[in-house]
Design a protein around this motif. Structure first.
Motif, PDB file in Angstrom:
ATOM      1  N   GLY A  87     -20.880 -86.313  42.556  1.00 22.81           N
ATOM      2  CA  GLY A  87     -20.593 -85.243  41.592  1.00 22.81           C
ATOM      3  C   GLY A  87     -19.101 -85.044  41.417  1.00 22.81           C
ATOM      4  O   GLY A  87     -18.608 -84.905  40.296  1.00 22.81           O
ATOM      5  N   THR A  88     -18.377 -85.069  42.535  1.00 28.21           N
ATOM      6  CA  THR A  88     -16.926 -84.870  42.498  1.00 28.21           C
ATOM      7  C   THR A  88     -16.272 -85.999  41.704  1.00 28.21           C
ATOM      8  O   THR A  88     -15.411 -85.756  40.847  1.00 28.21           O
ATOM      9  CB  THR A  88     -16.361 -84.843  43.941  1.00 28.21           C
ATOM     10  OG1 THR A  88     -17.142 -83.935  44.706  1.00 28.21           O
ATOM     11  CG2 THR A  88     -14.918 -84.421  43.975  1.00 28.21           C
ATOM     12  N   ILE A  89     -16.664 -87.222  41.977  1.00 28.82           N
ATOM     13  CA  ILE A  89     -16.078 -88.377  41.275  1.00 28.82           C
ATOM     14  C   ILE A  89     -16.450 -88.331  39.791  1.00 28.82           C
ATOM     15  O   ILE A  89     -15.593 -88.505  38.919  1.00 28.82           O
ATOM     16  CB  ILE A  89     -16.535 -89.708  41.935  1.00 28.82           C
ATOM     17  CG1 ILE A  89     -15.919 -89.825  43.336  1.00 28.82           C
ATOM     18  CG2 ILE A  89     -16.172 -90.912  41.064  1.00 28.82           C
ATOM     19  CD1 ILE A  89     -16.433 -90.976  44.175  1.00 28.82           C
ATOM     20  N   CYS A  90     -17.720 -88.034  39.500  1.00 33.82           N
ATOM     21  CA  CYS A  90     -18.161 -88.012  38.086  1.00 33.82           C
ATOM     22  C   CYS A  90     -17.384 -86.983  37.289  1.00 33.82           C
ATOM     23  O   CYS A  90     -16.996 -87.234  36.151  1.00 33.82           O
ATOM     24  CB  CYS A  90     -19.655 -87.698  37.991  1.00 33.82           C
ATOM     25  SG  CYS A  90     -20.661 -89.123  38.359  1.00 33.82           S
ATOM     26  N   GLU A 114     -25.966 -89.898  36.821  1.00 37.51           N
ATOM     27  CA  GLU A 114     -25.820 -89.695  38.264  1.00 37.51           C
ATOM     28  C   GLU A 114     -27.231 -89.488  38.800  1.00 37.51           C
ATOM     29  O   GLU A 114     -27.748 -88.371  38.797  1.00 37.51           O
ATOM     30  CB  GLU A 114     -24.942 -88.468  38.510  1.00 37.51           C
ATOM     31  CG  GLU A 114     -24.475 -88.368  39.945  1.00 37.51           C
ATOM     32  CD  GLU A 114     -24.128 -86.952  40.321  1.00 37.51           C
ATOM     33  OE1 GLU A 114     -23.379 -86.292  39.582  1.00 37.51           O
ATOM     34  OE2 GLU A 114     -24.619 -86.515  41.378  1.00 37.51           O
ATOM     35  N   ILE A 115     -27.849 -90.587  39.193  1.00 34.76           N
ATOM     36  CA  ILE A 115     -29.281 -90.520  39.524  1.00 34.76           C
ATOM     37  C   ILE A 115     -29.578 -91.259  40.825  1.00 34.76           C
ATOM     38  O   ILE A 115     -28.735 -92.004  41.325  1.00 34.76           O
ATOM     39  CB  ILE A 115     -30.148 -91.096  38.377  1.00 34.76           C
ATOM     40  CG1 ILE A 115     -29.848 -92.573  38.143  1.00 34.76           C
ATOM     41  CG2 ILE A 115     -29.938 -90.303  37.093  1.00 34.76           C
ATOM     42  CD1 ILE A 115     -30.742 -93.227  37.083  1.00 34.76           C
ATOM     43  N   ASP A 116     -30.786 -91.067  41.345  1.00 36.45           N
ATOM     44  CA  ASP A 116     -31.120 -91.677  42.633  1.00 36.45           C
ATOM     45  C   ASP A 116     -31.509 -93.150  42.451  1.00 36.45           C
ATOM     46  O   ASP A 116     -31.573 -93.661  41.329  1.00 36.45           O
ATOM     47  CB  ASP A 116     -32.230 -90.891  43.338  1.00 36.45           C
ATOM     48  CG  ASP A 116     -33.596 -91.406  42.967  1.00 36.45           C
ATOM     49  OD1 ASP A 116     -33.850 -91.601  41.759  1.00 36.45           O
ATOM     50  OD2 ASP A 116     -34.400 -91.654  43.877  1.00 36.45           O
ATOM     51  N   ILE A 117     -31.781 -93.806  43.585  1.00 32.95           N
ATOM     52  CA  ILE A 117     -32.034 -95.243  43.562  1.00 32.95           C
ATOM     53  C   ILE A 117     -33.303 -95.619  42.810  1.00 32.95           C
ATOM     54  O   ILE A 117     -33.315 -96.592  42.060  1.00 32.95           O
ATOM     55  CB  ILE A 117     -32.050 -95.730  45.022  1.00 32.95           C
ATOM     56  CG1 ILE A 117     -30.596 -95.819  45.467  1.00 32.95           C
ATOM     57  CG2 ILE A 117     -32.767 -97.046  45.192  1.00 32.95           C
ATOM     58  CD1 ILE A 117     -30.399 -95.893  46.925  1.00 32.95           C
TER      59      ILE A 117
END
Ligand code: ADP
Ligand code: 5GP
Length: 202
Positions: A18-21, A99-102
């Motif tokens: 989240g921080t990077i996005c 930004e989602i899970d695998i």
């Protein structure tokens, strides 16, 4: 016009996605897709900004209407990427970050093979626990559940195109930006149109 690129960012809870996005999104021509979730909002989370917070019934209805690019159950709640907005943005030439899970990332890779999958890792498991604890958003039970899930998630890392270790935040942001820049120079369908145009000009 060139189509936008689709970037998928995954990694353990607390790795810093989240921080990077949020920093990636300061650039022009990049948008984050807002997911739909059945999770309860955390303090400060805003409907339509962090997520679209919906009931299980509404989520189910969207599944039936084939309104998701992908969806999955993560840590006991449902999360999904609304299809229409993402496809519209890509078509208009805007890059989109998911930004989602695998589980979701693997679905995207199947249905949209041009997507670029980036995995964010913490520098250590101890640092991961520290970051989640200091973020102060999880109960002890939820924290342990998220840490436990990390072990399973790590076994899928080879499905990704890139891995960035988020040790120093600024460096990690630069690495993700560099990947995004490089992907715009990758040979793709668009190059054929350019080559054809050059041939006509000769
Ligand atoms: P995720 O979205 O992957 O769950 P967050 O972006 O919420 O993770 O980050 C988890 C916590 O770690 C936040 O409190 C954030 O401020 C902090 N954090 C993120 N990156 C770093 C870093 N490189 N060094 C130290 N703390 C970080
Ligand atoms: P959180 O509850 O911490 O916001 O998110 C939990 C997990 O759900 C994170 O790994 C996050 O990447 C993932 N997630 C968020 N939105 C989506 C989505 O639309 N689809 C999928 N598959 N996972 C998502």
């Amino acid at each position: 016009m060139n189509t936008g690129r689709l970037f998928v960012i995954s990694g353990p809870s607390g790795a810093g996605k989240g921080t990077i996005c949020s920093r990636i999104l300061e650039q022009d021509n990049v948008r984050l897709s807002i997911s739909m979730t059945t999770r309860t909002p955390r303090d400060g989370e805003v409907h339509g900004k962090s997520y679209y917070f919906v009931s299980k019934e509404e989520f189910q209805k969207t599944i039936e209407e084939k309104g998701f690019l992908e969806y999955a159950e993560v840590y006991g709640n449902f999360y999904g990427t609304p299809k229409m907005e993402v496809m519209g943005l890509l078509k208009s030439g805007t890059d989109v970050v998911l930004e989602i899970d695998i589980q979701g990332a693997l679905q995207i890779k199947k249905s949209y093979p041009e997507a670029v999958l980036i995995y964010i890792l913490p520098p250590s498991m101890a640092e991961l626990r520290k970051r989640i604890t200091e973020r102060g958003t999880e109960t002890e039970e939820s924290l342990n559940r998220r840490m436990g899930e990390t072990l399973n998630e790590l076994s899928y890392i080879h499905e990704y195109d890139y891995c960035v270790i988020n040790d120093e935040l600024q460096k990690a942001i630069q690495r993700v930006k560099a990947i995004m820049t490089a992907e715009h120079s990758r040979i793709s369908e668009d190059i054929h149109k350019i080559v054809e145009q050059y041939k006509e000009e000769l």
